[in-house]
Design a protein around this motif. Structure first.
Motif, PDB file in Angstrom:
ATOM      1  N   ASP A  49       0.857  -1.200   0.158  1.00  0.00           N
ATOM      2  CA  ASP A  49       0.081   0.108  -0.146  1.00  0.00           C
ATOM      3  C   ASP A  49       0.697   1.364   0.035  1.00  0.00           C
ATOM      4  OD1 ASP A  49      -2.477  -1.256  -0.185  1.00  0.00           O
ATOM      5  OD2 ASP A  49      -2.561  -1.554   1.933  1.00  0.00           O
ATOM      6  N   ARG A  50       0.385   2.534  -0.134  1.00  0.00           N
ATOM      7  CA  ARG A  50       0.962   3.885  -0.194  1.00  0.00           C
ATOM      8  C   ARG A  50       1.620   3.917   0.937  1.00  0.00           C
ATOM      9  NH1 ARG A  50      -0.765   8.362  -3.001  1.00  0.00           N
ATOM     10  NH2 ARG A  50      -2.919   7.572  -3.310  1.00  0.00           N
ATOM     11  N   VAL A  51       2.829   4.270   0.828  1.00  0.00           N
ATOM     12  CA  VAL A  51       3.881   4.841   1.970  1.00  0.00           C
ATOM     13  C   VAL A  51       3.720   6.173   1.920  1.00  0.00           C
ATOM     14  CG1 VAL A  51       6.142   4.649   2.974  1.00  0.00           C
ATOM     15  CG2 VAL A  51       5.304   2.747   1.786  1.00  0.00           C
ATOM     16  N   ARG A  52       3.094   6.681   2.953  1.00  0.00           N
ATOM     17  CA  ARG A  52       2.958   8.267   3.103  1.00  0.00           C
ATOM     18  C   ARG A  52       4.023   8.996   4.120  1.00  0.00           C
ATOM     19  NH1 ARG A  52      -2.357   9.023   1.394  1.00  0.00           N
ATOM     20  NH2 ARG A  52      -3.839   7.170   1.372  1.00  0.00           N
ATOM     21  N   SER A  53       4.520   7.998   5.043  1.00  0.00           N
ATOM     22  CA  SER A  53       5.572   8.683   5.635  1.00  0.00           C
ATOM     23  C   SER A  53       6.540   7.738   6.247  1.00  0.00           C
ATOM     24  CB  SER A  53       4.957   9.504   7.083  1.00  0.00           C
ATOM     25  OG  SER A  53       4.959   8.479   8.197  1.00  0.00           O
ATOM     26  N   PRO A  54       7.876   8.086   6.594  1.00  0.00           N
ATOM     27  CA  PRO A  54       8.706   7.105   6.798  1.00  0.00           C
ATOM     28  C   PRO A  54       8.484   6.498   8.255  1.00  0.00           C
ATOM     29  CG  PRO A  54       9.744   9.422   7.211  1.00  0.00           C
ATOM     30  CD  PRO A  54       8.505   9.573   6.506  1.00  0.00           C
ATOM     31  N   ASP A  55       7.561   7.169   9.010  1.00  0.00           N
ATOM     32  CA  ASP A  55       7.306   6.600  10.459  1.00  0.00           C
ATOM     33  C   ASP A  55       6.157   5.745  10.189  1.00  0.00           C
ATOM     34  OD1 ASP A  55       9.302   8.168  11.520  1.00  0.00           O
ATOM     35  OD2 ASP A  55       7.944   9.748  11.717  1.00  0.00           O
ATOM     36  N   GLN A  56       5.352   5.560   9.087  1.00  0.00           N
ATOM     37  CA  GLN A  56       4.337   4.510   8.855  1.00  0.00           C
ATOM     38  C   GLN A  56       4.527   3.231   9.235  1.00  0.00           C
ATOM     39  OE1 GLN A  56       2.516   5.481   5.254  1.00  0.00           O
ATOM     40  NE2 GLN A  56       1.432   3.272   5.054  1.00  0.00           N
ATOM     41  N   ILE A  57       3.696   2.477   9.982  1.00  0.00           N
ATOM     42  CA  ILE A  57       3.636   1.077  10.179  1.00  0.00           C
ATOM     43  C   ILE A  57       3.153   0.530   8.863  1.00  0.00           C
ATOM     44  CG2 ILE A  57       3.014  -0.787  11.691  1.00  0.00           C
ATOM     45  CD1 ILE A  57       2.984   1.157  14.002  1.00  0.00           C
ATOM     46  N   LEU A  58       3.881  -0.415   8.370  1.00  0.00           N
ATOM     47  CA  LEU A  58       3.355  -1.269   7.369  1.00  0.00           C
ATOM     48  C   LEU A  58       2.772  -2.408   7.520  1.00  0.00           C
ATOM     49  CD1 LEU A  58       6.424  -0.397   4.629  1.00  0.00           C
ATOM     50  CD2 LEU A  58       4.293   0.924   4.889  1.00  0.00           C
ATOM     51  N   ASP A  59       1.786  -2.765   6.732  1.00  0.00           N
ATOM     52  CA  ASP A  59       1.256  -4.060   6.569  1.00  0.00           C
ATOM     53  C   ASP A  59       2.216  -5.268   6.107  1.00  0.00           C
ATOM     54  OD1 ASP A  59      -1.252  -3.002   7.372  1.00  0.00           O
ATOM     55  OD2 ASP A  59      -1.692  -2.791   5.462  1.00  0.00           O
ATOM     56  N   TRP A  60       2.221  -6.226   6.818  1.00  0.00           N
ATOM     57  CA  TRP A  60       3.164  -7.353   6.468  1.00  0.00           C
ATOM     58  C   TRP A  60       2.564  -8.113   5.250  1.00  0.00           C
ATOM     59  CZ3 TRP A  60       8.313  -7.549   7.331  1.00  0.00           C
ATOM     60  CH2 TRP A  60       8.939  -8.869   6.953  1.00  0.00           C
ATOM     61  N   SER A  61       2.488  -7.581   4.047  1.00  0.00           N
ATOM     62  CA  SER A  61       1.694  -8.311   3.074  1.00  0.00           C
ATOM     63  C   SER A  61       2.004  -7.943   1.475  1.00  0.00           C
ATOM     64  CB  SER A  61       0.275  -8.214   3.184  1.00  0.00           C
ATOM     65  OG  SER A  61      -0.262  -6.870   3.034  1.00  0.00           O
ATOM     66  N   ASP A  62       1.983  -8.668   0.771  1.00  0.00           N
ATOM     67  CA  ASP A  62       1.895  -8.149  -0.653  1.00  0.00           C
ATOM     68  C   ASP A  62       0.692  -8.333  -1.287  1.00  0.00           C
ATOM     69  OD1 ASP A  62       4.583  -8.371  -0.613  1.00  0.00           O
ATOM     70  OD2 ASP A  62       4.879 -10.123  -1.725  1.00  0.00           O
ATOM     71  N   ARG A  63       0.249  -7.238  -2.357  1.00  0.00           N
ATOM     72  CA  ARG A  63      -0.936  -7.438  -2.767  1.00  0.00           C
ATOM     73  C   ARG A  63      -0.923  -7.148  -4.114  1.00  0.00           C
ATOM     74  NH1 ARG A  63      -2.390  -2.586  -4.878  1.00  0.00           N
ATOM     75  NH2 ARG A  63      -2.183  -0.633  -3.614  1.00  0.00           N
ATOM     76  N   LEU A  64      -1.691  -7.523  -4.959  1.00  0.00           N
ATOM     77  CA  LEU A  64      -2.138  -7.465  -6.319  1.00  0.00           C
ATOM     78  C   LEU A  64      -3.548  -6.705  -6.466  1.00  0.00           C
ATOM     79  CD1 LEU A  64      -1.205  -7.700  -9.246  1.00  0.00           C
ATOM     80  CD2 LEU A  64      -2.337  -9.945  -9.288  1.00  0.00           C
ATOM     81  N   TYR A  65      -3.626  -5.505  -6.747  1.00  0.00           N
ATOM     82  CA  TYR A  65      -4.884  -4.734  -6.730  1.00  0.00           C
ATOM     83  C   TYR A  65      -5.067  -4.196  -8.352  1.00  0.00           C
ATOM     84  CZ  TYR A  65      -8.025  -1.370  -5.112  1.00  0.00           C
ATOM     85  OH  TYR A  65      -9.387  -0.558  -4.969  1.00  0.00           O
ATOM     86  N   LEU A  66      -6.240  -4.780  -8.654  1.00  0.00           N
ATOM     87  CA  LEU A  66      -6.713  -4.504 -10.123  1.00  0.00           C
ATOM     88  C   LEU A  66      -8.213  -4.300 -10.400  1.00  0.00           C
ATOM     89  CD1 LEU A  66      -5.272  -7.952 -11.314  1.00  0.00           C
ATOM     90  CD2 LEU A  66      -4.143  -5.632 -11.542  1.00  0.00           C
ATOM     91  N   LYS A  67      -8.373  -3.194 -11.218  1.00  0.00           N
ATOM     92  CA  LYS A  67      -9.742  -2.715 -11.755  1.00  0.00           C
ATOM     93  C   LYS A  67     -10.288  -3.670 -12.670  1.00  0.00           C
ATOM     94  CE  LYS A  67     -12.091   1.526 -13.065  1.00  0.00           C
ATOM     95  NZ  LYS A  67     -12.220   2.555 -13.236  1.00  0.00           N
TER      96      LYS A  67
END
Length: 201
Positions: A49-67
């Protein structure tokens, strides 16, 4: 949701195709990256997912997002070609999920005694946007420090979720308590999204 009309072979095929994609080498998956020029984030594609700041806690996942809908707005270049059947399986699976979605919305309208069973379907219109998200949660060396996916609401009308029959961990929050979602093979989990909740309140 059981007796939903999507064949077990179709569900298995979708799960197998997405799993096979995530198991491919990183350089293969990055052909479908969600970073334009390696920097600019777009929702569609493979990555995090989008990284908005260096302090952001990220999800531990890969994702494939498609319309996936409307079909004429698909960015097909972001649809994996490996495994070879991925695009065909995804197309058929999401069409079948679309029928499930319409049936659910019609049933909701009927249960709410609305004048027209097509009320919610009509609200979406002929060009309703439909997206698919395939998620993969790799092993983590420090699982006590991360979430696979942070607590969140779905901003959608409906989310139809096919859960891996062999992996638990999904929870829902109700009345301040986190409840484990049981694994029931060959069923779909339906989540009422924020748009529907706002509309009904």
């Amino acid at each position: 949701l059981s007796n939903h009309g999507i064949e077990a072979t179709m569900m298995d095929g979708m799960m197998s195709a997405s799993t096979e994609f995530f198991w491919r080498p990183l350089e293969d998956k990055q052909r479908y990256t969600n970073l334009i020029g390696g920097e600019q984030f777009q929702f569609e594609g493979y990555g995090n997912d989008r990284v908005r700041s260096p302090d952001q806690i990220l999800d531990w996942s890969d994702r494939l997002y498609l319309k996936v809908g409307p079909e004429d707005e698909r960015h097909i270049t972001l649809w994996p070609t490996h495994p070879q059947n991925f695009r065909d399986v995804l197309h058929v699976f999401t069409k079948k999920c679309g029928r499930v979605k319409d049936d659910l919305l019609q049933a909701m309208a009927k249960l709410l005694d609305l004048d027209n069973d097509e009320y919610f379907v009509d609200q979406l219109g002929e060009k309703a946007e439909t997206n698919v998200r395939c998620s993969y949660y790799p092993q983590c060396p420090r699982p006590e420090l991360v979430c696979g996916l942070k607590p969140h609401c779905d901003g959608t009308v409906l989310t139809i979720l096919m859960v891996d029959d062999s992996v638990g961990g999904l929870q829902v929050l109700r009345d301040g308590v986190w409840w484990d979602v049981p694994i029931v093979p060959r069923t779909l989990l339906v989540i009422i999204g924020d748009q529907t909740e706002v509309h009904l309140s």
